[in-house]
Design a protein around this motif. Structure first.
Motif, short mmCIF file in Angstrom:
data_model
loop_
_atom_site.label_atom_id
_atom_site.label_comp_id
_atom_site.label_asym_id
_atom_site.label_seq_id
_atom_site.Cartn_x
_atom_site.Cartn_y
_atom_site.Cartn_z
N TRP A 125 0.84 -1.19 0.00
CA TRP A 125 0.00 0.00 0.00
C TRP A 125 0.88 1.25 0.00
N LEU A 126 0.45 2.28 -0.73
CA LEU A 126 1.09 3.59 -0.73
C LEU A 126 0.12 4.59 -0.11
N ALA A 127 0.61 5.44 0.80
CA ALA A 127 -0.21 6.45 1.46
C ALA A 127 0.08 7.80 0.85
N THR A 128 -0.98 8.59 0.59
CA THR A 128 -0.80 9.87 -0.08
C THR A 128 -1.55 10.99 0.61
N GLY A 129 -1.22 12.21 0.21
CA GLY A 129 -1.90 13.42 0.64
C GLY A 129 -1.49 14.54 -0.29
N GLY A 130 -1.73 15.77 0.16
CA GLY A 130 -1.29 16.92 -0.62
C GLY A 130 -2.25 17.37 -1.69
#
Length: 345
Positions: free
Chosen positions: A199-204
């Protein structure tokens, strides 16, 4: 990520996750272990009760083999200007460390002798890429995550324990949203569980998302979480107990006391996420499972959930950036001003 750089009353009987010993209303605590440095440690790898590695600012890598009583400087030479934001150790001798930054500042080094010698195995050739964190399925297969390049997340894969790397094709990823990236806050913007799931976690961007691969990183699909997202907010850490059961946590590092909620839980490998009935108060950057218990840490303190992330209780107010636990229940945390600690049940 570039923008990031610069209570539930407990039941009387402890769960198996904390040893299964009867202790009414008992909470764990952190025992701080002096490291002799003021570096900020966002990289942490717990190997056992006695062995742990930390990595951080000023090219600092430390290793202990006696439970934290003594720490040895074990970083690659001539790297004092680098920030080692993530480290993955396989035992007391073998470890892989990642430095962050644009272009060639994003590097990977590997040691096979406890840090006496290192070999640089990856140097980022693309000035548009910025690597945030890495994770391994096993001692041979691992992934390193970069912010998007040309509208797609970029991931490097290794099949020989970090001795060599090759890029996952761009067409493996869904399009990134405007402003979307990873947060190099705790070495936990990428996570694995079992032999194939990552899993890759993102934001922004407009949404805080989690990307999931069920085939070892060859193909990825994105899902939206209920966490807030902005230039300084999103999912900072993701952790899965099994390939199905996971927790995502984060918040807004520019407004760390914002009430949230900044946690979400999934029971379907990250395809869908929901806000739990309770959540930690404020921004949290690190996350780890200890059996069936989830630990979360951040600048504002530490929290735990004994029911998979549905209800939370605070147990410490000290500042930590990241947390890591072994399969056998040894948990370590690290953060600002050289702070490293072990969990005491």
């Amino acid at each position: 990520m570039r923008g990031f750089r610069a209570g539930l009353v407990l039941i009387a009987v402890l769960s198996v996750a904390f040893g299964g010993v009867a202790a009414a209303s008992s909470l764990p605590s952190w025992r701080v272990l002096p490291t002799g440095t003021t570096a900020q440690f966002r990289g942490l790898s717990a190997v056992s009760e006695r062995v742990a590695w930390v990595s951080g600012t000023q090219g600092t890598v430390l290793r202990t083999v006696d439970g934290g009583r003594n720490w040895t400087s074990a970083g690659p030479p001539a790297t004092g200007k680098l920030e080692f934001r993530d480290i993955e150790a396989f035992d007391a001798d073998h470890a892989v460390v990642l430095s962050i930054g644009p272009g060639a500042d994003s590097r990977v080094y590997r040691t096979d002798d406890g840090g006496k010698n290192w070999r640089q195995t990856f140097s980022n050739p693309d000035s548009a890429a910025f690597y945030d964190c890495l994770a391994f399925f096993d001692p041979w297969r691992g992934l390193a995550m970069s912010d998007p390049v040309n509208g797609k997340f970029r991931v490097q894969a290794t099949f020989d324990g970090g001795r060599s790397w090759r890029q996952v094709p761009d067409d493996a990823f869904p399009p990134a949203e405007a402003g979307e990236a990873g947060f190099a806050a705790s070495g936990q913007c990428i996570a694995t569980s079992g032999p194939f799931d990552a899993w890759l976690a993102t934001g922004g961007g407009p949404h805080a998302r989690v990307l999931h691969s069920g085939d070892g990183g060859r193909h990825w699909a994105a899902s939206v979480t209920p966490l807030p997202s902005s230039a300084s907010a999103g999912v900072f850490a993701v952790a899965f107990r099994t390939p199905w059961q996971g927790v995502a946590i984060g918040g807004d590092y520019a407004n760390p006391t914002a009430p949230g909620p900044a946690v979400a839980v999934s029971r379907d490998s990250g395809r869908s996420w929901r806000t739990p009935p309770e959540h930690p108060a404020g921004y949290r950057s690190g996350l780890a499972w200890r059996g069936g218990t989830v630990l979360a840490v951040g600048p504002g303190g530490s929290d735990l959930s004994r029911d998979g992330g549905r209800h939370w209780v605070s147990f410490d107010t000290g500042s930590f950036d990241t947390v890591d636990c072994t399969w056998f229940g040894a948990c370590w945390a690290s953060g600002v001003k050289g702070r490293v600690a072990k969990l005491v049940s």
